[in-house]
Each structure stands twice: as C-alpha cells, then as structure tokens.
Design a protein around this motif. Structure first.
Motif, PDB file in Angstrom:
ATOM      1  N   THR A   9      -1.439  -5.010   1.893  1.00 49.61           N
ATOM      2  CA  THR A   9      -1.313  -5.318   0.466  1.00 49.61           C
ATOM      3  C   THR A   9      -2.597  -4.924  -0.258  1.00 49.61           C
ATOM      4  O   THR A   9      -3.698  -5.271   0.189  1.00 49.61           O
ATOM      5  CB  THR A   9      -1.081  -6.833   0.262  1.00 49.61           C
ATOM      6  OG1 THR A   9       0.186  -7.171   0.821  1.00 49.61           O
ATOM      7  CG2 THR A   9      -1.085  -7.209  -1.216  1.00 49.61           C
ATOM      8  N   LEU A  10      -2.442  -4.205  -1.379  1.00 55.07           N
ATOM      9  CA  LEU A  10      -3.601  -3.895  -2.227  1.00 55.07           C
ATOM     10  C   LEU A  10      -3.717  -4.984  -3.290  1.00 55.07           C
ATOM     11  O   LEU A  10      -2.712  -5.408  -3.864  1.00 55.07           O
ATOM     12  CB  LEU A  10      -3.409  -2.549  -2.916  1.00 55.07           C
ATOM     13  CG  LEU A  10      -3.268  -1.331  -2.012  1.00 55.07           C
ATOM     14  CD1 LEU A  10      -3.036  -0.072  -2.851  1.00 55.07           C
ATOM     15  CD2 LEU A  10      -4.516  -1.167  -1.140  1.00 55.07           C
ATOM     16  N   VAL A  11      -4.942  -5.421  -3.559  1.00 47.67           N
ATOM     17  CA  VAL A  11      -5.170  -6.425  -4.613  1.00 47.67           C
ATOM     18  C   VAL A  11      -6.007  -5.776  -5.712  1.00 47.67           C
ATOM     19  O   VAL A  11      -7.139  -5.338  -5.482  1.00 47.67           O
ATOM     20  CB  VAL A  11      -5.921  -7.663  -4.066  1.00 47.67           C
ATOM     21  CG1 VAL A  11      -6.114  -8.695  -5.177  1.00 47.67           C
ATOM     22  CG2 VAL A  11      -5.177  -8.273  -2.891  1.00 47.67           C
ATOM     23  N   ILE A  53       0.829  -1.218   0.000  1.00 49.52           N
ATOM     24  CA  ILE A  53       0.000   0.000   0.000  1.00 49.52           C
ATOM     25  C   ILE A  53       0.863   1.268   0.000  1.00 49.52           C
ATOM     26  O   ILE A  53       0.422   2.325  -0.458  1.00 49.52           O
ATOM     27  CB  ILE A  53      -0.964  -0.029   1.213  1.00 49.52           C
ATOM     28  CG1 ILE A  53      -2.094   0.965   1.015  1.00 49.52           C
ATOM     29  CG2 ILE A  53      -0.233   0.213   2.526  1.00 49.52           C
ATOM     30  CD1 ILE A  53      -3.251   0.789   1.987  1.00 49.52           C
ATOM     31  N   THR A  54       2.101   1.153   0.470  1.00 47.75           N
ATOM     32  CA  THR A  54       2.974   2.339   0.504  1.00 47.75           C
ATOM     33  C   THR A  54       3.740   2.526  -0.810  1.00 47.75           C
ATOM     34  O   THR A  54       4.446   3.515  -0.974  1.00 47.75           O
ATOM     35  CB  THR A  54       4.010   2.244   1.658  1.00 47.75           C
ATOM     36  OG1 THR A  54       4.921   1.174   1.381  1.00 47.75           O
ATOM     37  CG2 THR A  54       3.346   2.018   2.996  1.00 47.75           C
ATOM     38  N   SER A  92       3.935   1.972  -7.818  1.00 45.49           N
ATOM     39  CA  SER A  92       3.450   0.687  -8.304  1.00 45.49           C
ATOM     40  C   SER A  92       1.927   0.668  -8.391  1.00 45.49           C
ATOM     41  O   SER A  92       1.346   0.235  -9.390  1.00 45.49           O
ATOM     42  CB  SER A  92       3.926  -0.439  -7.384  1.00 45.49           C
ATOM     43  OG  SER A  92       3.416  -1.661  -7.836  1.00 45.49           O
ATOM     44  N   LYS A  93       1.263   1.162  -7.359  1.00 43.77           N
ATOM     45  CA  LYS A  93      -0.215   1.095  -7.362  1.00 43.77           C
ATOM     46  C   LYS A  93      -0.823   2.012  -8.417  1.00 43.77           C
ATOM     47  O   LYS A  93      -1.924   1.782  -8.898  1.00 43.77           O
ATOM     48  CB  LYS A  93      -0.783   1.349  -5.963  1.00 43.77           C
ATOM     49  CG  LYS A  93      -1.007   2.782  -5.557  1.00 43.77           C
ATOM     50  CD  LYS A  93      -1.451   2.853  -4.114  1.00 43.77           C
ATOM     51  CE  LYS A  93      -1.783   4.260  -3.683  1.00 43.77           C
ATOM     52  NZ  LYS A  93      -3.118   4.705  -4.054  1.00 43.77           N
ATOM     53  N   SER A  94      -0.058   3.041  -8.823  1.00 42.05           N
ATOM     54  CA  SER A  94      -0.571   3.944  -9.855  1.00 42.05           C
ATOM     55  C   SER A  94      -0.751   3.225 -11.188  1.00 42.05           C
ATOM     56  O   SER A  94      -1.556   3.653 -12.021  1.00 42.05           O
ATOM     57  CB  SER A  94       0.395   5.111 -10.063  1.00 42.05           C
ATOM     58  OG  SER A  94       0.533   5.830  -8.875  1.00 42.05           O
ATOM     59  N   ILE A  95       0.019   2.160 -11.423  1.00 43.00           N
ATOM     60  CA  ILE A  95      -0.056   1.475 -12.720  1.00 43.00           C
ATOM     61  C   ILE A  95      -1.411   0.777 -12.908  1.00 43.00           C
ATOM     62  O   ILE A  95      -2.118   1.072 -13.881  1.00 43.00           O
ATOM     63  CB  ILE A  95       1.168   0.543 -12.906  1.00 43.00           C
ATOM     64  CG1 ILE A  95       2.415   1.436 -13.060  1.00 43.00           C
ATOM     65  CG2 ILE A  95       0.987  -0.392 -14.092  1.00 43.00           C
ATOM     66  CD1 ILE A  95       3.726   0.712 -13.077  1.00 43.00           C
TER      67      ILE A  95
END
Ligand SMILES: CC(C)(COP(=O)(O)OP(=O)(O)OC[C@H]1O[C@@H](n2cnc3c(N)ncnc32)[C@H](O)[C@@H]1OP(=O)(O)O)[C@@H](O)C(=O)NCCC(=O)NCCS
Length: 201
Positions: A183-185, A149-150, A154-157
């Motif tokens: 963790t984001l899924v 989550i931090t 990566s999460k922007s993709i």
C-alpha cells in the motif's frame, strides 16, 4: 477543539466541470447504475465492491451517508460525496472523507469513477476540489490517500496533485486475485503547491 456537529458546511462544491455533494434520499438508483456499469474495475480495487449490492442496499447506504453529514458522524460510511457532470447532470463517480479523526482533525479520501468517464482528468479535478474544501471548510490538518501499489491510475492522482509519498506499507494488502501487495500512503498537510482550480461552495 472544533465541534464537528455544529460545523456549517455549505454545499454543493462546484468546479469548472463538476458538482460534488453529499448523497441524498433517492440517490440509490442512479448510484447503483453507475456501480453496475463500473463493477469490473471497482471489484479489482475497492474493498466494498467484493459483491454487487441491490438497489435497496444502495439506497440504504445513501440514507446512512446523508444522516452522517448532518452530524458529521465519524463512522462508516463516513462522509461520502457524489460527483456529477455539471453540464449533463450525470452521476460520474464518488469521493469523500473517511477515517475521520475530529480531534486532530485529519481524514482520508478515496475515489472511483464511472468507467465511461475515465481519462478526462475529472477525478483529478474532484480530488483537488475536495482537498481544498477539507482544509478550508473542514479545517483539517492532514488528508491522506492510500492505494494499492499496482493501481497505477489511482496513484497518479495524488502524484498529479502534489501529495507527499509518506511511505510504502509492505505486504499489507490482499488483492482480489489472491496475491499480497503493498500500500502506498500519500498525504497533504496544507494547500501549498496544489494546482490552481476555481471552486465555489
Ligand atoms: C482511480 C480512477 C478514479 C482514475 O481514473 P482516471 O480517469 O485515470 O483519473 P482522472 O479522471 O483524474 O483522469 C486522468 C487521466 O485523464 C487524462 N486527462 C485528460 N484531461 C485531463 C486534465 N484536464 N487533467 C488531468 N488529466 C487529464 C490524464 O492524462 C489521465 O490519463 P492517463 O492516465 O492515460 O495519462 C479510476 O481508474 C477508477 O475509478 N478506478 C477504480 C476504482 C479505484 O481504483 N479507486 C481508487 C482506489 S485507491
């Protein structure tokens, strides 16, 4: 049910700026050089980058990966893809397919970029391309991306590419600095709404 071993998978995958292809015998040295250059960033978020491997160990990895692609083996190191800049032929990072379940079929993807090539949208382009390839050529029903989550970059993709945020796994991740994080899924179940991108394979 598909027989993955007999799937004919045309390669490479070409996008406007990139070429994605399975690792080949002899790729160890260039892959190692990209990892060395990017180690600080990789070490923070990639479980496989706890320690720096030797060139020989990296060559061993690419040979296992090349062998896996022949029979589509759903075992570590699964089916990685190396990413090259189309105009300079520089190896700029890696992505691929892992935790594959051929019965469904479904899989996960992960990715990293050479630190000097971040900020150009290249990984967003690579993940778009390999998502298309996964649904069209691998005939999957689901592709997932899990990330710390931090790990904002990566999460922007998956966010840019219209993946669904399925949930947050609380306190299931040990960060390199010893803290416990979430963790984001993210996942996609088809290509609906994926930003347009011309690819060939
Ligand atoms: C995760 C990682 C690949 C993201 O790299 P990145 O460069 O941010 O991703 P992209 O290549 O898609 O580039 C996006 C950036 O380029 C910019 N950009 C420029 N041109 C662009 C274009 N044509 N399309 C999209 N973005 C573009 C975007 O604005 C974005 O920058 P911003 O975050 O400052 O807004 C990289 O940080 C990395 O390798 N980290 C270490 C390993 C890791 O954490 N992997 C993920 C584990 S889950």
């Amino acid at each position: 049910m598909i027989n993955p071993t007999l799937l004919n998978l045309p390669m490479p995958i070409t996008t406007p700026r990139l070429i994605l292809r399975p690792p080949q015998v002899g790729d160890g040295a260039i892959l190692h050089a990209a990892i060395v250059e990017s180690f600080e960033e990789l070490h923070r978020f990639m479980p496989w980058a706890k320690e720096l491997q030797s060139i020989e160990q990296t060559e061993e990895y690419v040979r296992h990966a090349a062998a896996n692609w022949i029979v589509k083996r759903a075992e570590d190191p699964y089916l990685p893809l190396l990413i090259f800049d189309r105009s300079t032929e520089e190896l700029i990072g890696a992505t691929g397919y892992h935790h594959i379940n051929w019965d469904v079929p479904c899989l996960e993807t992960g990715y990293w970029l050479r630190t000097s090539r971040t900020g150009e949208g290249l990984m967003t382009e690579a993940v778009n391309a390999q998502t298309r390839y996964a649904f069209e050529a691998l005939k999957i029903n689901r592709i997932a991306i899990t990330c710390d989550i931090t790990n904002i970059r990566s999460k922007s993709i998956p966010e840019r590419l219209g993946f669904h945020l399925e949930g947050t796994l609380k306190n299931n991740r040990l960060a390199v600095n010893g803290s416990i994080t979430d963790t984001l899924v993210f996942a996609r179940y088809n290509l609906d709404g994926l930003p347009p991108l011309e690819i060939t394979y």
